[in-house]
Design a protein around this motif. Sequence first.
Motif, mmCIF file in Angstrom:
data_model
loop_
_atom_site.group_PDB
_atom_site.id
_atom_site.type_symbol
_atom_site.label_atom_id
_atom_site.label_comp_id
_atom_site.label_asym_id
_atom_site.label_seq_id
_atom_site.Cartn_x
_atom_site.Cartn_y
_atom_site.Cartn_z
ATOM 1 N N PRO A 123 16.920 11.916 26.622
ATOM 2 C CA PRO A 123 16.584 10.651 27.081
ATOM 3 C C PRO A 123 15.255 10.871 27.086
ATOM 4 O O PRO A 123 14.335 9.425 26.602
ATOM 5 C CB PRO A 123 17.369 10.258 29.082
ATOM 6 N N LEU A 124 14.693 11.977 27.271
ATOM 7 C CA LEU A 124 13.362 12.500 27.060
ATOM 8 C C LEU A 124 12.286 11.998 25.813
ATOM 9 O O LEU A 124 11.443 11.455 25.266
ATOM 10 C CB LEU A 124 12.944 13.528 27.594
ATOM 11 N N ALA A 125 13.679 12.199 24.827
ATOM 12 C CA ALA A 125 12.989 12.539 23.371
ATOM 13 C C ALA A 125 12.154 10.123 22.673
ATOM 14 O O ALA A 125 12.141 10.156 21.693
ATOM 15 C CB ALA A 125 13.644 12.529 22.643
ATOM 16 N N CYS A 126 14.317 9.888 23.838
ATOM 17 C CA CYS A 126 13.410 8.592 23.114
ATOM 18 C C CYS A 126 12.476 8.222 24.187
ATOM 19 O O CYS A 126 11.786 6.658 23.673
ATOM 20 C CB CYS A 126 14.532 8.322 23.842
ATOM 21 N N VAL A 127 11.525 8.443 25.119
ATOM 22 C CA VAL A 127 10.382 7.676 26.282
ATOM 23 C C VAL A 127 9.754 8.498 24.670
ATOM 24 O O VAL A 127 8.249 7.509 24.739
ATOM 25 C CB VAL A 127 10.756 8.850 27.474
ATOM 26 N N VAL A 128 9.148 9.762 24.508
ATOM 27 C CA VAL A 128 8.706 10.023 24.156
ATOM 28 C C VAL A 128 7.874 9.258 22.753
ATOM 29 O O VAL A 128 6.913 9.112 22.049
ATOM 30 C CB VAL A 128 8.593 11.617 22.894
ATOM 31 N N GLN A 129 9.309 8.732 21.917
ATOM 32 C CA GLN A 129 9.536 7.763 20.697
ATOM 33 C C GLN A 129 8.682 6.482 21.218
ATOM 34 O O GLN A 129 7.797 5.794 20.656
ATOM 35 C CB GLN A 129 10.274 7.474 20.695
ATOM 36 N N GLY A 130 9.493 5.643 22.152
ATOM 37 C CA GLY A 130 8.255 4.414 23.382
ATOM 38 C C GLY A 130 6.288 5.006 23.574
ATOM 39 O O GLY A 130 5.578 4.004 23.512
ATOM 40 N N VAL A 131 6.244 6.439 23.864
ATOM 41 C CA VAL A 131 4.714 6.312 24.652
ATOM 42 C C VAL A 131 3.933 6.547 23.093
ATOM 43 O O VAL A 131 2.829 6.065 23.310
ATOM 44 C CB VAL A 131 4.798 8.103 25.164
ATOM 45 N N GLU A 132 4.682 7.095 21.926
ATOM 46 C CA GLU A 132 4.033 6.896 21.202
ATOM 47 C C GLU A 132 3.927 5.514 20.373
ATOM 48 O O GLU A 132 2.782 5.392 19.990
ATOM 49 C CB GLU A 132 4.292 8.319 19.656
ATOM 50 N N ASP A 133 5.378 4.585 20.457
ATOM 51 C CA ASP A 133 4.969 3.676 19.928
ATOM 52 C C ASP A 133 3.753 2.253 21.043
ATOM 53 O O ASP A 133 3.286 1.328 20.088
ATOM 54 C CB ASP A 133 6.563 2.474 19.647
ATOM 55 N N THR A 134 3.597 2.583 22.277
ATOM 56 C CA THR A 134 2.739 1.991 22.438
ATOM 57 C C THR A 134 1.885 2.058 22.919
ATOM 58 O O THR A 134 0.483 1.436 23.862
ATOM 59 C CB THR A 134 2.928 2.040 24.164
ATOM 60 N N ARG A 135 1.070 3.339 21.787
ATOM 61 C CA ARG A 135 -0.189 4.519 22.380
ATOM 62 C C ARG A 135 -0.566 4.479 23.033
ATOM 63 O O ARG A 135 -2.062 4.799 23.357
ATOM 64 C CB ARG A 135 -0.655 3.825 20.823
ATOM 65 N N LEU A 136 0.343 5.547 24.225
ATOM 66 C CA LEU A 136 -0.840 5.648 25.619
ATOM 67 C C LEU A 136 -1.399 6.733 25.267
ATOM 68 O O LEU A 136 -1.368 7.354 24.537
ATOM 69 C CB LEU A 136 0.268 6.097 26.736
ATOM 70 N N ARG A 137 -2.879 6.222 25.992
ATOM 71 C CA ARG A 137 -3.891 7.026 26.396
ATOM 72 C C ARG A 137 -4.357 7.905 27.473
ATOM 73 O O ARG A 137 -4.256 6.828 28.136
ATOM 74 C CB ARG A 137 -4.567 6.801 25.137
ATOM 75 N N ALA A 138 -5.165 9.116 28.190
ATOM 76 C CA ALA A 138 -5.665 8.487 28.965
ATOM 77 C C ALA A 138 -6.978 7.361 29.780
ATOM 78 O O ALA A 138 -7.646 6.734 28.644
ATOM 79 C CB ALA A 138 -6.910 10.072 28.614
ATOM 80 N N GLY A 139 -6.740 7.149 30.684
ATOM 81 C CA GLY A 139 -6.934 5.467 30.904
ATOM 82 C C GLY A 139 -6.754 4.533 30.790
ATOM 83 O O GLY A 139 -7.363 3.578 31.604
ATOM 84 N N LEU A 140 -5.543 4.752 30.347
ATOM 85 C CA LEU A 140 -5.442 3.120 30.034
ATOM 86 C C LEU A 140 -4.557 2.107 31.255
ATOM 87 O O LEU A 140 -4.298 3.592 32.208
ATOM 88 C CB LEU A 140 -3.990 3.183 28.765
ATOM 89 N N ARG A 141 -4.290 1.669 31.234
ATOM 90 C CA ARG A 141 -3.816 0.517 32.523
ATOM 91 C C ARG A 141 -1.888 0.279 32.176
ATOM 92 O O ARG A 141 -2.260 -0.671 31.583
ATOM 93 C CB ARG A 141 -4.578 -0.452 33.552
ATOM 94 N N LEU A 142 -1.107 0.781 32.692
ATOM 95 C CA LEU A 142 -0.146 0.764 32.375
ATOM 96 C C LEU A 142 0.739 0.272 33.557
ATOM 97 O O LEU A 142 0.894 0.687 34.734
ATOM 98 C CB LEU A 142 0.481 1.743 32.172
ATOM 99 N N LEU A 143 1.708 -0.376 33.275
ATOM 100 C CA LEU A 143 2.575 -1.538 34.135
ATOM 101 C C LEU A 143 4.190 -0.464 33.776
ATOM 102 O O LEU A 143 4.901 -0.617 32.520
ATOM 103 C CB LEU A 143 2.875 -2.294 34.109
ATOM 104 N N VAL A 144 4.749 -0.033 33.850
ATOM 105 C CA VAL A 144 6.162 0.453 34.131
ATOM 106 C C VAL A 144 6.795 -0.518 35.071
ATOM 107 O O VAL A 144 7.252 -0.542 35.620
ATOM 108 C CB VAL A 144 6.452 1.641 34.560
ATOM 109 N N ILE A 145 7.666 -1.539 34.024
ATOM 110 C CA ILE A 145 8.946 -2.088 34.620
ATOM 111 C C ILE A 145 10.442 -1.453 34.271
ATOM 112 O O ILE A 145 10.965 -1.438 33.933
ATOM 113 C CB ILE A 145 9.259 -3.756 34.400
ATOM 114 N N GLY A 146 10.855 -0.539 36.151
ATOM 115 C CA GLY A 146 11.979 -0.358 36.039
ATOM 116 C C GLY A 146 11.613 1.005 36.821
ATOM 117 O O GLY A 146 10.837 2.005 35.756
#
Length: 328
Positions: free
Chosen positions: A134-157
């Motif tokens: 499951p974490l590998a899937c999340v890593v895929q999502g993190v990279e697709d969303t291009r998360l980086r330091a300072g970004l304001r993120l909302l996680v629904i769920g």
Amino acid sequence: MEEVAPAALRAGEARVQIQAALTCGTDLKVFKRGYHARMLIPPTVFGHEFAGLISELAPDVTNWRVGERVVVANSAPCGQCFYCRNNQENLCDDLLFLNGAYAKSIVVPARLVQRNLLRLKPTTDFCDAALVEPLACVVQGVEDTRLRAGLRLLVIGAGPIGLMFVALARHLGCHVTVAGRGKLRLETARRLGADQVINVGQQSDLAAAIPTGSIFDAVIEAVGKPETWEAAVRLVRKGGTVNFFGGCPTGTAVALDTALIHYSNLTLVASFHHTPRTVRRALEFIEAGVIRSDDFVDGECSLSELPMLFRSMATGNRAVKTLVRVHE
């Protein structure tokens, strides 16, 4: 429950004695809705998050040893199709899936032995390692969303996937808000570093539950409901990114405001599955201590108790993940 005689190994295969197997939301979806056509064709065993010890090897497998501590992803791409050749192995036309972790041992097909069987460090806990898939899937999502330091993120769920997004996003330096249900899950989100936790309770309008004036550079939808997909688009700032990570039930549809998407210059992405590279990146996060099973596994059961557990999960049990004791 059935007693099954172990099948003889074929060329390239390995048998793994399972030391830790975990429940998964996909397993629950299968239990409630029916099978995933690409992943499961009944009648079949299931369960796909596990780690263990190599107990047997086919004679032609020479780069592994009996007794080695390993984790195995739940699929392996073909390496030959258009998508594999273009670094999109998660979309492989011939993904070979592996299920059957709810058992004392499992046979790992040759392709998975070659591409997604990974050695564990001597100090890596089997239960931690079982979170790799499951974490590998999340890593895929993190990279697709291009998360980086300072970004304001909302996680629904605030289920297992949402909580993994919280942990990785905080590790990357994001400012994280979580909107979800379940007191214990939301407490876990706060413990994992969420700056703000919003209990949406039974409120049907998610957008109304978010404090006025909140600004999010990116939104991760980790629920898998059409109404939360639609809310996610309304909650991201102009120029922001929405990741429709949660898979909705087959046959559902969403209605999106085309003017909002166009004039707000939104980026909409959807992440599916994982690749051999994100599987390895996930294990790196686990072995570095960024992700620990103590934060996600909040129950245990024996194999014989598994049907009862899934019935309780289907009726609203808020367990995050359960460790299945396969050797009792």
